[in-house]
Design a protein around this motif. Structure first.
Motif, PDB file in Angstrom:
ATOM      1  N   ALA A   1      14.706  -3.040   0.856  1.00 38.27           N
ATOM      2  CA  ALA A   1      13.445  -3.675   0.451  1.00 38.27           C
ATOM      3  C   ALA A   1      12.886  -4.542   1.570  1.00 38.27           C
ATOM      4  O   ALA A   1      11.662  -4.564   1.795  1.00 38.27           O
ATOM      5  CB  ALA A   1      13.661  -4.500  -0.812  1.00 38.27           C
ATOM      6  N   THR A   2      13.745  -5.261   2.276  1.00 34.20           N
ATOM      7  CA  THR A   2      13.266  -6.103   3.376  1.00 34.20           C
ATOM      8  C   THR A   2      12.618  -5.260   4.473  1.00 34.20           C
ATOM      9  O   THR A   2      11.532  -5.590   4.973  1.00 34.20           O
ATOM     10  CB  THR A   2      14.433  -6.917   3.954  1.00 34.20           C
ATOM     11  N   CYS A   3      13.275  -4.173   4.821  1.00 36.72           N
ATOM     12  CA  CYS A   3      12.687  -3.289   5.842  1.00 36.72           C
ATOM     13  C   CYS A   3      11.376  -2.674   5.357  1.00 36.72           C
ATOM     14  O   CYS A   3      10.417  -2.540   6.132  1.00 36.72           O
ATOM     15  CB  CYS A   3      13.684  -2.185   6.204  1.00 36.72           C
ATOM     16  N   ARG A   4      11.329  -2.311   4.089  1.00 38.01           N
ATOM     17  CA  ARG A   4      10.122  -1.704   3.542  1.00 38.01           C
ATOM     18  C   ARG A   4       8.955  -2.688   3.529  1.00 38.01           C
ATOM     19  O   ARG A   4       7.822  -2.338   3.889  1.00 38.01           O
ATOM     20  CB  ARG A   4      10.420  -1.192   2.131  1.00 38.01           C
ATOM     21  N   VAL A   5       9.220  -3.932   3.138  1.00 32.75           N
ATOM     22  CA  VAL A   5       8.155  -4.934   3.079  1.00 32.75           C
ATOM     23  C   VAL A   5       7.640  -5.251   4.480  1.00 32.75           C
ATOM     24  O   VAL A   5       6.419  -5.295   4.724  1.00 32.75           O
ATOM     25  CB  VAL A   5       8.663  -6.208   2.359  1.00 32.75           C
TER      26      VAL A   5
END
Length: 451
Positions: free
Chosen positions: A35-39
């Motif tokens: 999720a961090t990479c996606r955001v």
């Protein structure tokens, strides 16, 4: 090479299994990284697509023209902080000139889809700073209260919010509350959780349960007073009002208003009194309030007016004397007679579980948050304990209480029975703890057929 492929397949299978069976474990082990990479990877494109960017300033455009450079791209809100939590991510944004916190709030649903999160909510921290709380999975599907939930005097955790935060019941901030819900909606479990949390504090619990005490009397060891019928309830409320008046006389005697007394030492409620003089706070829990307002004869009507008047007086005057109300019922509208709407206006916190019609939801939220009423009627039958909570400020959110069995609640009340204070004004209503084996007559319709 084979061992590497096998390891990747094993990790993928493990991640899929965790996501299916243990979403919280999956989030902490795999989901938070993805999720961090996606955001961060999609941030600028998502903000542009959601209309949350502003044109570059004129001075940058002028410099680009003079230097014969490409036109600068629109600017998205600055990322001030990205913090992972046990349920999701917290993204703090610094707004650009011309942007408004309402624009971010209106785009929460689009941000949820774009970032691939389960839920996104926003709140304004201060002028120009907005916080997005994103949840990575459905935290209300299987409620697990965090072990480190904070507890303080008259502030207890009772449920989990949809954004992953703990929902607290703070009596010193919002003294009185109304809880409504249809049968089997989870209202009793919410009430049970509240009693369990309050049982560990130095507080007097007073209950009115007109269902012959089937909800509250199993918890009697932690209650200072209980009533199981409207007649006893009327006398109990009169005794509470007399106690409230005595507390006010104590506060008047200890106000210490002199020219050299600091403002902070002037007593206006029980929390301004020294510990040695402070009366124990009282939480009055009323189960099925409609039973106190219904009547069929003239005598019952007089009793009903007496009860509703006493409840309204306690709601208006009881806060400074340390008396707090928890009113529960299936419906709480004007059809219950005069004085009901006046009493409802004093109940700042509103919690609505699943209801059977929109009118019941409007009884709780129609005067403070009309959109919360719409969310209430959408609560499915398959999710008992799910509720909408709001207050007089107009803000609201979804919460769900963890399931607490009656056995667990009884054990908690028995464990803390030594904390039950004795109130002389309520001695006549103290529950009798002895339980002799008395035979109960079985109704004829329920009696087993004899051969």
């Amino acid at each position: 090479m084979r061992w590497l492929i096998a390891a990747v397949v094993l990790v993928a299978v493990l991640a899929g299994l965790l996501r299916w069976r243990r979403p919280a474990w999956y989030w902490l082990s795999f989901g938070v990284t993805f999720a961090t990479c996606r955001v961060l990877g999609r941030y600028r494109a998502v903000m542009d697509a959601c209309g949350l960017t502003v044109p570059p300033p004129r001075w940058r455009l002028a410099i680009a023209r003079m230097a014969n450079r490409p036109v600068p791209e629109p600017r998205a809100p600055r990322i001030l902080r990205l913090r992972p939590t046990r349920t999701g991510l917290v993204l703090r944004l610094g707004l650009r000139p011309g942007q408004d916190a309402f624009d971010v709030a209106a785009s929460c649903d689009r941000l949820r889809h774009s970032f691939g999160m389960f839920g996104v909510t926003s709140r304004e921290i201060r002028s120009g700073v907005v916080e997005l709380r994103m949840t990575g999975y459905d935290v209300l599907r299987r409620v697990q209260m965090p072990a480190g939930a904070e507890r303080s005097t008259m502030r207890v955790p009772v449920a989990l919010r949809e954004d992953g935060d703990v929902h607290y019941r703070d009596y010193r901030t919002t003294p009185h509350a109304l809880t409504i819900g249809a049968t089997k909606s989870g209202k009793s479990v919410y009430q049970r959780n509240l009693v369990v949390e309050l049982a560990a504090q130095e507080v007097a619990l007073v209950g009115i349960d007109c269902k012959q005490g089937v909800e509250l009397f199993p918890l009697a060891r932690r209650f200072s007073a209980l009533a199981d019928n409207p007649d006893t309830a009327a006398d109990l409320l009169d005794a509470l009002i007399a106690h409230m008046e005595d507390v006010y006389q104590l506060i008047r005697a200890e106000q210490r208003i002199t020219a050299d007394t600091p403002d902070a030492d002037i007593a206006a409620d029980i929390w301004d009194l020294p510990d040695r003089l402070r009366p124990v706070p009282i939480v009055l829990i009323v189960d099925e309030v409609a039973e106190l307002a219904l009547f069929a004869t003239k005598d019952e009507e007089k009793r009903r007016d007496r009860i509703i008047t006493a409840l309204a007086r306690l709601a208006q005057l009881g806060r400074a004397a340390g008396i707090y109300l928890e009113i529960c019922g299936q419906r709480f509208g004007s059809e219950l007679g005069k004085g009901i709407t006046m009493l409802r206006a004093q109940l700042s916190v509103r919690t609505a579980h699943r209801v059977n019609d929109e009118t019941s939801a409007n009884m709780a939220f129609g005067d403070i948050a009309p959109d919360a009423a719409l969310a209430t009627v959408q609560i499915p039958v398959s999710t008992p304990g799910l509720a909408i909570t709001g207050d007089a400020s107009g803000g609201w959110s979804r919460i769900r209480t963890p399931h607490t069995s009656l056995r667990a609640a009884v054990d908690a009340c028995n464990k803390h029975a030594h904390l039950t204070p004795e109130l002389p004004a309520l001695d006549a209503f103290r529950p009798v703890l002895a339980s002799p084996a008395v035979p109960v007559a079985i109704p004829a319709s329920a009696a087993p057929a004899t051969p």
